[in-house]
Design a protein around this motif. Sequence first.
Motif, PDB file in Angstrom:
ATOM      1  N   UNK A 157       0.770  -1.270  -0.211  1.00 48.42           N
ATOM      2  CA  UNK A 157       0.012   0.254  -0.133  1.00 48.42           C
ATOM      3  C   UNK A 157       0.890   1.226   0.212  1.00 48.42           C
ATOM      4  N   UNK A 158       0.303   2.580  -0.864  1.00 49.28           N
ATOM      5  CA  UNK A 158       1.185   3.952   0.041  1.00 49.28           C
ATOM      6  C   UNK A 158       1.055   3.912  -1.656  1.00 49.28           C
ATOM      7  N   UNK A 159       1.841   5.960  -1.415  1.00 48.33           N
ATOM      8  CA  UNK A 159       1.294   6.928  -2.495  1.00 48.33           C
ATOM      9  C   UNK A 159       1.879   6.266  -3.597  1.00 48.33           C
ATOM     10  N   UNK A 160       2.986   5.316  -4.026  1.00 45.42           N
ATOM     11  CA  UNK A 160       3.471   4.716  -5.289  1.00 45.42           C
ATOM     12  C   UNK A 160       2.235   4.007  -5.953  1.00 45.42           C
ATOM     13  N   UNK A 161       1.431   3.504  -5.373  1.00 47.28           N
ATOM     14  CA  UNK A 161       0.147   2.820  -6.170  1.00 47.28           C
ATOM     15  C   UNK A 161      -0.646   3.812  -6.971  1.00 47.28           C
ATOM     16  N   UNK A 162      -0.974   5.257  -5.835  1.00 46.46           N
ATOM     17  CA  UNK A 162      -1.592   6.290  -6.714  1.00 46.46           C
ATOM     18  C   UNK A 162      -1.074   7.040  -7.789  1.00 46.46           C
ATOM     19  N   UNK A 163       1.069   7.250  -7.246  1.00 44.84           N
ATOM     20  CA  UNK A 163       1.516   7.341  -8.141  1.00 44.84           C
ATOM     21  C   UNK A 163       1.054   7.506  -9.713  1.00 44.84           C
ATOM     22  N   UNK A 164       0.926   5.803  -9.814  1.00 47.12           N
ATOM     23  CA  UNK A 164       1.289   5.065 -11.290  1.00 47.12           C
ATOM     24  C   UNK A 164      -0.444   5.380 -11.406  1.00 47.12           C
ATOM     25  N   UNK A 168     -12.385  12.093  11.545  1.00 50.66           N
ATOM     26  CA  UNK A 168     -11.541  11.258  11.908  1.00 50.66           C
ATOM     27  C   UNK A 168      -9.799  11.397  11.168  1.00 50.66           C
ATOM     28  N   UNK A 169      -9.629  10.652  10.555  1.00 50.21           N
ATOM     29  CA  UNK A 169      -8.791  10.398   9.162  1.00 50.21           C
ATOM     30  C   UNK A 169      -8.705   9.066   8.304  1.00 50.21           C
ATOM     31  N   UNK A 170     -10.314   9.316   7.720  1.00 53.31           N
ATOM     32  CA  UNK A 170     -10.973   8.587   6.445  1.00 53.31           C
ATOM     33  C   UNK A 170      -9.749   9.067   5.088  1.00 53.31           C
ATOM     34  N   UNK A 171      -8.617   7.710   4.886  1.00 50.69           N
ATOM     35  CA  UNK A 171      -7.694   8.081   3.936  1.00 50.69           C
ATOM     36  C   UNK A 171      -8.073   6.574   2.766  1.00 50.69           C
ATOM     37  N   UNK A 172      -7.736   7.205   1.446  1.00 47.82           N
ATOM     38  CA  UNK A 172      -7.773   5.927   0.334  1.00 47.82           C
ATOM     39  C   UNK A 172      -6.465   4.803   1.011  1.00 47.82           C
ATOM     40  N   UNK A 193      -1.513   5.112   0.888  1.00 48.31           N
ATOM     41  CA  UNK A 193      -1.027   4.024   2.435  1.00 48.31           C
ATOM     42  C   UNK A 193      -1.427   4.843   3.635  1.00 48.31           C
ATOM     43  N   UNK A 194      -1.153   5.111   4.364  1.00 49.95           N
ATOM     44  CA  UNK A 194      -1.226   5.329   6.152  1.00 49.95           C
ATOM     45  C   UNK A 194      -1.582   6.621   5.669  1.00 49.95           C
ATOM     46  N   UNK A 195      -2.555   7.613   6.705  1.00 51.30           N
ATOM     47  CA  UNK A 195      -2.431   9.337   6.444  1.00 51.30           C
ATOM     48  C   UNK A 195      -1.094   9.358   7.539  1.00 51.30           C
ATOM     49  N   UNK A 196      -0.938  10.693   6.560  1.00 50.69           N
ATOM     50  CA  UNK A 196       0.349  11.835   7.775  1.00 50.69           C
ATOM     51  C   UNK A 196      -0.244  12.145   8.452  1.00 50.69           C
ATOM     52  N   UNK A 197       0.764  12.278   9.603  1.00 45.06           N
ATOM     53  CA  UNK A 197      -0.190  12.099  11.108  1.00 45.06           C
ATOM     54  C   UNK A 197      -0.802  14.134  11.123  1.00 45.06           C
ATOM     55  N   UNK A 198      -0.068  14.663  10.569  1.00 38.85           N
ATOM     56  CA  UNK A 198      -0.831  16.116  10.414  1.00 38.85           C
ATOM     57  C   UNK A 198      -2.354  15.997   9.571  1.00 38.85           C
ATOM     58  N   UNK A 199      -2.524  15.005   8.306  1.00 40.78           N
ATOM     59  CA  UNK A 199      -3.902  14.556   7.725  1.00 40.78           C
ATOM     60  C   UNK A 199      -5.602  14.319   9.478  1.00 40.78           C
ATOM     61  N   UNK A 251       4.176  13.100  -5.822  1.00 40.17           N
ATOM     62  CA  UNK A 251       3.575  12.932  -5.092  1.00 40.17           C
ATOM     63  C   UNK A 251       2.592  12.914  -4.013  1.00 40.17           C
ATOM     64  N   UNK A 252       2.459  12.212  -2.197  1.00 36.41           N
ATOM     65  CA  UNK A 252       1.349  11.964  -1.635  1.00 36.41           C
ATOM     66  C   UNK A 252       0.520  12.934  -1.734  1.00 36.41           C
ATOM     67  N   UNK A 253       0.890  13.882  -1.778  1.00 36.62           N
ATOM     68  CA  UNK A 253       0.540  15.244  -0.762  1.00 36.62           C
ATOM     69  C   UNK A 253      -0.283  16.408  -2.433  1.00 36.62           C
ATOM     70  N   UNK A 254       0.533  15.266  -3.162  1.00 37.94           N
ATOM     71  CA  UNK A 254      -0.413  16.497  -4.270  1.00 37.94           C
ATOM     72  C   UNK A 254      -1.734  15.493  -4.122  1.00 37.94           C
ATOM     73  N   UNK A 255      -1.628  14.217  -4.021  1.00 34.93           N
ATOM     74  CA  UNK A 255      -3.055  13.276  -4.655  1.00 34.93           C
ATOM     75  C   UNK A 255      -4.118  13.400  -3.066  1.00 34.93           C
ATOM     76  N   UNK A 256      -3.461  14.041  -2.237  1.00 40.97           N
ATOM     77  CA  UNK A 256      -4.257  14.907  -0.860  1.00 40.97           C
ATOM     78  C   UNK A 256      -5.288  16.460  -1.214  1.00 40.97           C
ATOM     79  N   UNK A 257      -4.608  17.136  -2.761  1.00 37.50           N
ATOM     80  CA  UNK A 257      -4.282  17.980  -2.941  1.00 37.50           C
ATOM     81  C   UNK A 257      -4.354  19.764  -2.405  1.00 37.50           C
ATOM     82  N   UNK A 258      -2.872  19.051  -1.387  1.00 36.09           N
ATOM     83  CA  UNK A 258      -2.457  20.560  -0.237  1.00 36.09           C
ATOM     84  C   UNK A 258      -1.038  21.124  -1.617  1.00 36.09           C
ATOM     85  N   UNK A 259      -0.301  20.402  -2.063  1.00 35.85           N
ATOM     86  CA  UNK A 259       0.633  20.811  -3.262  1.00 35.85           C
ATOM     87  C   UNK A 259      -0.005  20.427  -4.584  1.00 35.85           C
ATOM     88  N   UNK A 260       1.037  20.702  -5.248  1.00 31.20           N
ATOM     89  CA  UNK A 260       0.896  20.701  -6.970  1.00 31.20           C
ATOM     90  C   UNK A 260       1.632  19.596  -7.192  1.00 31.20           C
TER      91      UNK A 260
END
Length: 200
Positions: free
Chosen positions: A46-53, A107-111, A116-122, A186-195
């Motif tokens: 599991x992890x952002x590499x999957x989403x990146x693909x 709470x912390x629902x995350x794909x 992967x697992x959500x970052x602490x700040x999320x 990046x993971x953060x770009x798929x959460x939408x906090x960065x481009x």
Amino acid sequence: MSSNGIPGPDSEVALRVKAMESLLLEKGLVESNAIDALIDMFENRLGPWNGAQVVARAWSDPKYKAWLLKDGTDAIADMGFEAVQGEDMVVVENTPQVHNMVVCTLCSCFPWATLGLPPVWYKSAPFRSRAASDPRGVLAEFGTEIAADTEVRVWDSNAELRYMVLPERPAGTDGLDTEALAKLVTRDSMIGVTNVAPPG
Ligand code: FE
């Protein structure tokens, strides 16, 4: 891990997890290969590499992109990434007109399957409340500048439905294949906090 890079003593939580694991094994309640499979899943599968693909394929294949935006769950499963908790996936596309950001206000629902697992700040209370009340302020703190005439949309993930952002494909990536494209995402770009930054 301590600040000098040398592994420190196990934390109290780690010690409790180890004690629990040996107890469960000893009582025959779980098998060690089941635990190994679970750890392997969280560490390697599991992890952002999957989403990146997924993102790289959508950037490269308009038909796949249309499918992804219409039925995220099936289009993501087509890549071999199935929801871990049975939730539906909705993918929202960033464009010059609309910037999307994902939060779970409750709470912390995350794909997990794609990010992967959500970052602490999320999971933190300030992010969860401010993403909804002041999304542009939150984006600015992540160093993300959004044009004043771009609409910012905030999506609230929950147990049944999890959102993922399809970021904008950056300039200067015309000749890149999907593997090279995925490396930019990046993971953060798929959460939408960065481009996604252009290569280099
Ligand atoms: Fe949640």
